[in-house]
Design an enzyme around this catalytic site. Structure first.
Site, PDB file in Angstrom:
ATOM      1  N   ILE A   7       0.886  -1.158   0.000  1.00 27.57           N
ATOM      2  CA  ILE A   7       0.000   0.000   0.000  1.00 27.57           C
ATOM      3  C   ILE A   7       0.921   1.204   0.000  1.00 27.57           C
ATOM      4  O   ILE A   7       1.832   1.316   0.829  1.00 27.57           O
ATOM      5  CB  ILE A   7      -0.958  -0.002   1.210  1.00 27.57           C
ATOM      6  CG1 ILE A   7      -1.879   1.229   1.160  1.00 27.57           C
ATOM      7  CG2 ILE A   7      -0.236  -0.112   2.535  1.00 27.57           C
ATOM      8  CD1 ILE A   7      -2.997   1.196   2.198  1.00 27.57           C
ATOM      9  N   SER A   8       0.738   2.091  -0.957  1.00 28.50           N
ATOM     10  CA  SER A   8       1.693   3.176  -1.175  1.00 28.50           C
ATOM     11  C   SER A   8       1.755   4.131   0.006  1.00 28.50           C
ATOM     12  O   SER A   8       0.793   4.285   0.773  1.00 28.50           O
ATOM     13  CB  SER A   8       1.318   3.969  -2.431  1.00 28.50           C
ATOM     14  OG  SER A   8       1.462   3.180  -3.574  1.00 28.50           O
TER      15      SER A   8
END
Length: 228
Positions: free
Chosen positions: A77-78
């Site tokens: 997840i960025s």
């Protein structure tokens, strides 16, 4: 009218969102603003969307740290700052038709949906795709559309797009994706080999005439062809 109203309540579908988490979210948005993100609609979306519901349960307490975290299948997840940076470059307007390449956790796609865009997002990994399709929280967003496919091919049946966002790094921009932009459309992507990636924004000015802008260095997972 293409615009949607997105000030309505987000339903958690069994997830918990505490006052503490809400405050941490706002603190996260404030910290991102101090790093140079100035688009108030991007910051509002970061402050509104509960990032912890997109993360594994044993990592929820880290959801509002400005870092990327693993979500399985070799993906992450960025980092919220990176999400905000790409979204700001994309210049999202309510009603924009956006193709995202690389659904991952769907956090970035949901940020775009919160901002009122019509989002068409592609994931090449079947396990991640199936996980997202069974993620009840995303039923909050009827403006999210999902595809299990090869991101290098894009989504020609839905083209053209006002905006295209790539969340993994190709060594060169895929021609097939650029050609799915409408005239005046923007594409944002990290481009280059590992260790030398730069954020790029491409504007389709007319026909096959494109203008390219180069921004900061980033580190993304490589963009891969095919489906798995």
């Amino acid at each position: 009218m293409k615009e949607r109203q997105h000030d309505k309540k987000i339903y958690l579908h069994g997830y918990v969102d505490t006052l503490r988490q809400s405050r941490l979210r706002q603190r996260l948005a404030d910290s991102i603003a101090k790093k140079g993100i100035s688009d108030t609609r991007v910051l509002q979306a970061i402050g509104q969307l509960p990032r912890h519901v997109f993360m594994p349960a044993d990592m929820e307490n880290m959801a509002y740290v400005d870092r990327a975290f693993p979500i399985g299948e070799g993906q992450t997840i960025s980092q919220p700052y990176t999400v905000a940076y790409q979204t700001q470059l994309l210049q999202v307007q309510p009603g924009d038709k956006i193709m995202e390449v690389g659904t991952g956790s769907a956090y970035q796609a949901a940020i775009l949906a919160v901002m009122g865009a019509e989002v068409y997002t592609i994931e090449r990994q079947k396990k991640l795709y199936d996980r997202i399709r069974n993620f009840n929280f995303l039923t909050n967003f009827p403006n999210l559309h999902f595809c299990y496919g090869d991101g290098f091919r894009g989504w020609p049946a839905e083209a053209p797009f006002d905006r295209i966002l790539i969340t993994a790094a190709p060594e060169e921009l895929p021609v097939q994706l650029i050609e799915q932009l409408c005239i005046g459309g923007l594409l944002v992507a990290p481009v280059g080999k590992q260790g030398s990636q730069r954020m790029i924004r491409v504007t389709r000015e007319a026909g096959r005439h494109f203008r390219e802008e180069v921004f900061d260095h980033f580190s993304f997972v490589p963009m891969l062809e095919g489906r798995v």
